[in-house]
Enzyme design. Sequence first.
Site, PDB file in Angstrom:
ATOM      1  N   THR A   1      46.951  50.278 -74.538  1.00 61.21           N
ATOM      2  CA  THR A   1      45.738  49.611 -74.043  1.00 61.21           C
ATOM      3  C   THR A   1      45.631  48.191 -74.578  1.00 61.21           C
ATOM      4  O   THR A   1      46.282  47.816 -75.560  1.00 61.21           O
ATOM      5  CB  THR A   1      44.466  50.373 -74.458  1.00 61.21           C
ATOM      6  OG1 THR A   1      44.359  50.316 -75.885  1.00 61.21           O
ATOM      7  CG2 THR A   1      44.510  51.819 -73.997  1.00 61.21           C
ATOM      8  N   CYS A   2      44.764  47.391 -73.927  1.00 60.10           N
ATOM      9  CA  CYS A   2      44.563  46.000 -74.328  1.00 60.10           C
ATOM     10  C   CYS A   2      43.492  45.903 -75.392  1.00 60.10           C
ATOM     11  O   CYS A   2      42.574  45.091 -75.304  1.00 60.10           O
ATOM     12  CB  CYS A   2      44.197  45.160 -73.116  1.00 60.10           C
ATOM     13  SG  CYS A   2      45.518  45.140 -71.921  1.00 60.10           S
ATOM     14  N   ASP A   3      43.554  46.755 -76.386  1.00 60.81           N
ATOM     15  CA  ASP A   3      42.626  46.683 -77.512  1.00 60.81           C
ATOM     16  C   ASP A   3      43.491  46.598 -78.757  1.00 60.81           C
ATOM     17  O   ASP A   3      44.363  47.446 -78.958  1.00 60.81           O
ATOM     18  CB  ASP A   3      41.742  47.933 -77.547  1.00 60.81           C
ATOM     19  CG  ASP A   3      40.653  47.823 -78.598  1.00 60.81           C
ATOM     20  OD1 ASP A   3      40.958  47.369 -79.727  1.00 60.81           O
ATOM     21  OD2 ASP A   3      39.503  48.178 -78.297  1.00 60.81           O
TER      22      ASP A   3
ATOM     23  N   ASN B   1      40.703  50.918 -69.662  1.00 61.35           N
ATOM     24  CA  ASN B   1      41.825  50.162 -69.086  1.00 61.35           C
ATOM     25  C   ASN B   1      42.450  50.893 -67.886  1.00 61.35           C
ATOM     26  O   ASN B   1      43.584  50.620 -67.515  1.00 61.35           O
ATOM     27  CB  ASN B   1      42.950  49.955 -70.116  1.00 61.35           C
ATOM     28  CG  ASN B   1      42.891  48.612 -70.817  1.00 61.35           C
ATOM     29  OD1 ASN B   1      43.735  48.305 -71.640  1.00 61.35           O
ATOM     30  ND2 ASN B   1      41.914  47.789 -70.521  1.00 61.35           N
TER      31      ASN B   1
END
Length: 376
Positions: A323-325, A366
């Site tokens: 994920t983009c975290d 996401n």
Amino acid sequence: MTDRILDFLRTRRPDGPCLVVDLDVVRDNYLGFTRAMPDTRVFYAVKANPAPEILALLEELGSNFDCASVVEIDQVLATGASPQRISFGNTIKKERDIARAYSLGVDLFAVDSIAEVDKVARAAPGARVFCRILCDGEGAEWPLSRKFGCEPSMALDVLSHARLAGLTPYGISFHVGSQQRDTEAWDRALAVSAEIFRTLAERGIELKMVNLGGGFAAKYLKDIPSAETYGRDIMGAVRRHFGNRIPETIIEPGRGMVGGAGVIKAEVVLISTKSAAEETRWVYLDIGKFGGLAETMEEAIRYPIRTPRDGDQATPCILAGPTCDSADVLYEKAPYPLPISLEIGDEILIEGTGAYTTTYSSAGFNGFPPLQSYVI
Ligand SMILES: *Cc1c(COP(=O)(O)O)cnc(C)c1O
């Protein structure tokens, strides 16, 4: 890891990350607990994995259930289990949820404060309550801190108040911290519990039960005590502290019941480094903290990982989710050794993931779907 799980993955070839749970292992674990602690009733901690197949199997084997919400109570009742086999073990409940549980026939509630006793007294008149005492969680790999339980001196007030409020003060509970490999942790909590039993007896309140909680370990990388060792040490401590007045005892295994029964299949999405000079590889998987591996928080739980290239030379890698975290990194402080030959597209197996994975996976962060689960 079992042959049944390997066969399932080979023949079904499910796409995307997924958890596969082998019910035979759950059955063995349940029978292991009942053999090791024959005089203790098992209340499976439903939150560890509420898959209907697992609940149905445990119902059939005669297990009882520790539930934390009305939804979990409904899930257990759906197996046909009677409400007498359910404990509402969360110390933080809405009064209307207590009322709902009571109307469904649940008669056993956890409390750790006078305010909660008052709620139970209003919503479930006459019910049995047990008071949870604080445990420091020392030695546990997933300690439960100070969120639940009260000091022993307050437990005396809570249970005395329960009596005045028309409830049945039934016992004491504690949780020594999850993934607790040190059986001595129960000894300390039992010493405190026995003292509470004695003090309340002097006040005319005869408690009946000690809820020994969860904490039984699943096998990850380090060795863990066997069910026999847990049983011998814990029941030894019960006898030491309660003498010839042995109370009714229950255990609430979650991780120890289902953790070792599950394996997650995942895929390597990317292998890269941060500069040409940097040697440490970053390995990104199609599953991370939000896809079910939340217990890698603070790198607390370190899962065994199998790759198709095990045996080849390995170097430490930073392991991360898709994920983009930026929090979605699994192991970085203590990098994870993986084969140098590992390639993008390789399928890996993450073992010991039957507990606290599906229930922790997010619904669509996401755009990633919640963790798929197969119970075989
Ligand atoms: C989560 C929980 C358990 C299960 O703990 P494990 O360490 O997974 O065995 C048992 N009892 C209560 C009250 C819990 O909240």
